[in-house]
Design a protein around this motif. Structure first.
Motif: not given
Length: 305
Positions: A144-149, A171-180, A214-215, A280-282
């Motif tokens: 997961y990723a926090h998204r509001d640190i 939410n889930r750390a990895r989000i694959e974006v497919r399309g505009s 998550e980066r 960016r590092p992990n």
């Protein structure tokens, strides 16, 4: 709001068959309120977060926040003591009973230092920052990723142990974006849930085919480190002046010449705040660097006023 006043005027609530006395209001914002309550049996203080759920979607978001808390048992991630959903006709209140930390948020500590014309010793920065990284690693390790640190979402106990809070944007750390269309959905979500002056560059203009991971948290982490060093976020003034944060984050972070912290700490900051997420590092790398800095200068008291 009627129910809110009712809860307070009765001066007590019951969660999981345990009674808690209302003490005072702590905070409010958006659709949530935070009150200080005291356990009748144990005499301990707790923070009661009450989320107003206006529809089914709001209730699901509150349920997700509960589940995020329940996923972790880590000293640097805020635990959930108990919770309840209270229905009032078509509306619902989610009650989240959380540990109360008297020292407050990292931001409140930094504000006091700024008001006194003081600053945080490097040793203390490294100690707190290491704890933040440890909590973030626990979140990332679960996928997961926090998204509001940000500094207001880090609580400190009396021993300066940092605890990550406000898991509602996770939410889930990895989000694959497919399309505009998907890209715009993610961008709109980020605009609502990710604080602008701590938001990663890739969330301002989401590409139509990319992977958000998550980066985004690593960038925000860098902003928090900058804030601990300079007592203000790197993009706070830009936002306050009404200038474009989205444009500013595309350039390398500028460390003021007046900065008196060690070269190692400044290099760590520059290494974290890289605009291109692929470079960016992990969190594991960041944590290793912090531990290395601590081992090399365990008694550093740089910039203590």
């Amino acid at each position: 709001m009627g129910q809110t006043m009712c809860v307070c005027s009765r001066a007590s609530i019951i969660i999981d068959n345990k009674k808690y006395y209302f003490v005072q209001k702590l905070d409010e914002g958006g659709f949530s309120f935070v009150d200080l309550v005291e356990g009748v049996k144990d005499g301990h203080f707790y923070a009661l977060k009450r989320i107003l759920c206006h529809d089914r979607e709001g209730r699901q978001e509150a349920q997700t926040e509960v589940e995020m808390h329940q996923m972790f048992n880590h000293p640097n991630v805020l635990s959930l003591v108990a919770h309840a959903f209270v229905d009032h006709g078509a509306k619902t209140e989610a009650w989240l009973l959380l540990p109360y930390m008297r020292k407050g948020s990292l931001w409140s500590v930094l504000e006091k230092l700024r008001d006194k014309g003081s600053s945080m010793p490097e040793k203390q920065i490294l100690q707190i920052f290491r704890g933040i990284c440890s909590g973030l690693k626990a979140i990332h390790d679960k996928g997961y990723a926090h998204r509001d640190i940000k500094p207001t979402n880090v609580l400190l106990d009396e021993d300066d142990r940092p605890v990550l809070m406000d898991l509602g944007s996770m939410n889930r750390a990895r989000i694959e974006v497919r399309g505009s269309r998907e890209a715009m959905t993610i961008q709109d979500w980020a605009a609502q849930r990710c604080t602008i002056s701590y938001r990663a560059p890739e969330l301002f203009n989401v590409e139509s085919h990319c992977i958000i991971d998550e980066r985004t948290d690593i960038w925000s982490l860098g902003c928090v480190l900058y804030c601990m060093m300079m007592l203000e976020g790197p993009y706070d003034l830009i936002f306050q002046k009404g200038d474009s944060v989205a444009l500013a984050v595309q350039n390398p972070v500028s460390i003021p010449p007046s900065c008196r912290y060690s070269e190692g700490l400044q290099m760590l900051l520059s290494s974290i705040m890289v605009s291109n997420p692929q470079e960016r590092p992990n969190i594991n790398w960041v944590l290793d660097q912090v531990q290395d800095l601590q081992s090399r200068s365990p008694n550093t008291q740089t910039n203590m006023v």
